[in-house]
Design a protein around this motif. Structure first.
Motif, PDB file in Angstrom:
ATOM      1  N   SER A   1      -2.141   8.725   7.500  1.00  0.00           N
ATOM      2  CA  SER A   1      -1.793   9.150   6.148  1.00  0.00           C
ATOM      3  C   SER A   1      -0.706  10.214   6.159  1.00  0.00           C
ATOM      4  O   SER A   1       0.244  10.169   5.366  1.00  0.00           O
ATOM      5  CB  SER A   1      -3.051   9.685   5.443  1.00  0.00           C
ATOM      6  OG  SER A   1      -2.728  10.218   4.171  1.00  0.00           O
TER       7      SER A   1
ATOM      8  N   ILE B   1      -4.646   7.671  -2.060  1.00  0.00           N
ATOM      9  CA  ILE B   1      -4.646   6.213  -1.964  1.00  0.00           C
ATOM     10  C   ILE B   1      -4.973   5.773  -0.543  1.00  0.00           C
ATOM     11  O   ILE B   1      -5.794   4.874  -0.323  1.00  0.00           O
ATOM     12  CB  ILE B   1      -3.269   5.636  -2.362  1.00  0.00           C
ATOM     13  CG1 ILE B   1      -2.921   6.000  -3.813  1.00  0.00           C
ATOM     14  CG2 ILE B   1      -3.240   4.125  -2.163  1.00  0.00           C
ATOM     15  CD1 ILE B   1      -3.792   5.326  -4.839  1.00  0.00           C
TER      16      ILE B   1
ATOM     17  N   ILE C   1       2.472   1.723  -3.546  1.00  0.00           N
ATOM     18  CA  ILE C   1       1.500   2.200  -4.535  1.00  0.00           C
ATOM     19  C   ILE C   1       1.119   3.651  -4.271  1.00  0.00           C
ATOM     20  O   ILE C   1       1.070   4.474  -5.194  1.00  0.00           O
ATOM     21  CB  ILE C   1       0.239   1.301  -4.524  1.00  0.00           C
ATOM     22  CG1 ILE C   1       0.589  -0.111  -4.984  1.00  0.00           C
ATOM     23  CG2 ILE C   1      -0.852   1.896  -5.410  1.00  0.00           C
ATOM     24  CD1 ILE C   1      -0.543  -1.106  -4.836  1.00  0.00           C
ATOM     25  N   GLY C   2       0.846   3.969  -3.011  1.00  0.00           N
ATOM     26  CA  GLY C   2       0.466   5.336  -2.670  1.00  0.00           C
ATOM     27  C   GLY C   2       1.542   6.338  -3.012  1.00  0.00           C
ATOM     28  O   GLY C   2       1.273   7.408  -3.568  1.00  0.00           O
TER      29      GLY C   2
ATOM     30  N   TRP D   1      -7.722   9.051 -12.079  1.00  0.00           N
ATOM     31  CA  TRP D   1      -7.507   8.344 -10.818  1.00  0.00           C
ATOM     32  C   TRP D   1      -8.205   9.035  -9.661  1.00  0.00           C
ATOM     33  O   TRP D   1      -8.843   8.387  -8.836  1.00  0.00           O
ATOM     34  CB  TRP D   1      -6.017   8.186 -10.526  1.00  0.00           C
ATOM     35  CG  TRP D   1      -5.828   7.438  -9.234  1.00  0.00           C
ATOM     36  CD1 TRP D   1      -5.538   7.959  -8.010  1.00  0.00           C
ATOM     37  CD2 TRP D   1      -6.011   6.040  -9.034  1.00  0.00           C
ATOM     38  NE1 TRP D   1      -5.507   6.970  -7.060  1.00  0.00           N
ATOM     39  CE2 TRP D   1      -5.798   5.784  -7.660  1.00  0.00           C
ATOM     40  CE3 TRP D   1      -6.325   4.979  -9.880  1.00  0.00           C
ATOM     41  CZ2 TRP D   1      -5.888   4.505  -7.114  1.00  0.00           C
ATOM     42  CZ3 TRP D   1      -6.423   3.710  -9.335  1.00  0.00           C
ATOM     43  CH2 TRP D   1      -6.209   3.480  -7.981  1.00  0.00           C
TER      44      TRP D   1
ATOM     45  N   ALA E   1      -8.355   3.590   1.309  1.00  0.00           N
ATOM     46  CA  ALA E   1      -7.977   2.282   1.854  1.00  0.00           C
ATOM     47  C   ALA E   1      -8.286   2.204   3.342  1.00  0.00           C
ATOM     48  O   ALA E   1      -8.855   1.210   3.823  1.00  0.00           O
ATOM     49  CB  ALA E   1      -6.484   2.033   1.619  1.00  0.00           C
TER      50      ALA E   1
ATOM     51  N   PHE F   1       1.984   6.813  -6.906  1.00  0.00           N
ATOM     52  CA  PHE F   1       0.963   7.699  -7.462  1.00  0.00           C
ATOM     53  C   PHE F   1       1.180   9.139  -7.016  1.00  0.00           C
ATOM     54  O   PHE F   1       1.140  10.065  -7.823  1.00  0.00           O
ATOM     55  CB  PHE F   1      -0.437   7.253  -7.047  1.00  0.00           C
ATOM     56  CG  PHE F   1      -1.491   8.196  -7.532  1.00  0.00           C
ATOM     57  CD1 PHE F   1      -1.934   8.139  -8.839  1.00  0.00           C
ATOM     58  CD2 PHE F   1      -1.998   9.186  -6.706  1.00  0.00           C
ATOM     59  CE1 PHE F   1      -2.865   9.046  -9.311  1.00  0.00           C
ATOM     60  CE2 PHE F   1      -2.930  10.093  -7.166  1.00  0.00           C
ATOM     61  CZ  PHE F   1      -3.377  10.014  -8.481  1.00  0.00           C
TER      62      PHE F   1
ATOM     63  N   THR G   1     -11.071   7.409  -7.248  1.00  0.00           N
ATOM     64  CA  THR G   1     -11.000   7.275  -5.789  1.00  0.00           C
ATOM     65  C   THR G   1     -12.127   8.038  -5.104  1.00  0.00           C
ATOM     66  O   THR G   1     -12.691   7.573  -4.107  1.00  0.00           O
ATOM     67  CB  THR G   1      -9.646   7.772  -5.257  1.00  0.00           C
ATOM     68  OG1 THR G   1      -9.410   9.112  -5.709  1.00  0.00           O
ATOM     69  CG2 THR G   1      -8.510   6.895  -5.720  1.00  0.00           C
TER      70      THR G   1
ATOM     71  N   LEU H   1       0.835  -1.199   0.000  1.00  0.00           N
ATOM     72  CA  LEU H   1       0.000   0.000   0.000  1.00  0.00           C
ATOM     73  C   LEU H   1       0.872   1.252   0.000  1.00  0.00           C
ATOM     74  O   LEU H   1       0.592   2.219  -0.717  1.00  0.00           O
ATOM     75  CB  LEU H   1      -0.918  -0.003   1.225  1.00  0.00           C
ATOM     76  CG  LEU H   1      -1.819   1.234   1.390  1.00  0.00           C
ATOM     77  CD1 LEU H   1      -2.858   1.281   0.273  1.00  0.00           C
ATOM     78  CD2 LEU H   1      -2.505   1.221   2.762  1.00  0.00           C
TER      79      LEU H   1
END
Length: 301
Positions: free
Chosen positions: A87, A68, A53-54, A289, A72, A57, A293, A50
């Motif tokens: 976050s 992201i 990926i976050g 994207w 999640a 991006f 989201t 995670l």
């Protein structure tokens, strides 16, 4: 494997390697002091992906990693405060790595490029007012007018539609900024970043996206726009550490233990991914994207 590792590290200047090494050492000390670390590897190890990926991006588009992480964490039933604080701290890893690579890219290839003349003054101006907005919101106990889910969704979808409109409106022409342009846009970005800082305090994202969109709409180089958004986001999330690391913080440090280093890796490779795509593709990727989201958050809600 050794040759691959050596090749990876030789791609970065010594300054970045030192900074990343220090972050890794701090993480390693933390991991060694965690009593149930071996158990957490099995239960929380997936958060490494995670984080990767976050950060990829976030640092390839200019958006904060929250685009992201927030969906999640909402799907995992985190409270709004827990999701936002966690976050913020993950982005301290990913956005730092990403900003260092973008700064290196600027110094190595665009330091004398006229299209990039606004990079340093824009970063300084935006970071100052973004921090001011974030702390203004915190000190005055401002909260989002609606729930986290709805706020995030509406913010994401609106920004995505603006970028799509701009991308399809005309052929991209990069602005050659004059001193007048830099002054006018610097003043405008001051207000934009202050508002972005307030939104970031609510959602853990906001200022990076708003800066990227403003600069794109004004005709600046897309990669300059992304680099500015990434660096300002990194400075902003670090400025919030007195809040996110305080005794009152609700951050999930077990998630951070694994998502943090994942974000560090993602931040290092994100810039290379961004440079593989054309300006229009980057804009459309970014917009679709965040619309996706935002829509997912509406469904979850």
């Amino acid at each position: 494997m050794l040759a691959l590792t050596k090749h990876f590290f030789t791609r970065f200047p010594p300054g970045i390697i030192v900074a990343i090494s220090l972050l890794f050492i701090l993480w390693l000390q933390w991991a060694l002091k965690t009593d149930n670390f071996s158990q957490l590897v099995f239960s929380h190890g997936g958060f490494i992906l995670l984080g990767v990926i976050g950060a990829i991006f976030a640092n390839s588009s200019g958006a904060g990693g929250g685009v992201i992480f927030i969906p999640a964490f909402s799907a995992l039933a985190f409270s709004p405060q827990e999701a936002i604080s966690t976050s913020f701290l993950i982005q301290c890893f990913g956005m730092t790595a990403g900003s260092l690579t973008w700064i290196h890219y600027y110094r190595k290839q665009h330091h004398k490029n006229r299209e990039w003349h606004g990079f340093v003054p824009f970063v300084l101006c935006c970071a100052l007012f973004s921090i001011a907005g974030l702390w203004f919101s915190h000190i005055n106990h401002f909260t989002a007018p609606v729930s986290l889910h709805l706020s995030f969704s509406l913010f994401s979808i609106s920004l995505g539609l603006v970028i799509i409109f701009n991308s399809l409106r005309s052929i991209n022409q990069t602005r050659q900024p004059t001193k007048k342009h830099l002054i006018i846009d610097g003043l405008a970005l001051s207000g934009v970043s202050f508002i972005g800082g307030i939104i970031t305090a609510w959602l853990s994202v906001g200022v990076g996206e708003i800066i990227v969109i403003y600069l794109m709409l004004r005709g600046y180089c897309t990669k300059l726009s992304i680099a500015t958004g990434v660096v300002v986001s990194a400075i902003t999330v670090w400025s919030a550490t007195p809040i996110t690391l305080s005794e009152q913080s609700l951050a999930n440090f077990e998630v951070l233990l694994f998502a943090g280093p994942g974000a560090l890796i993602g931040g290092l490779i994100a810039k290379r991914i961004a440079l593989l795509f054309s300006v229009t593709k980057l804009k459309l990727f970014f917009s679709f994207w965040i619309i996706f989201t935002g829509s997912v958050m509406l469904v979850i809600n």
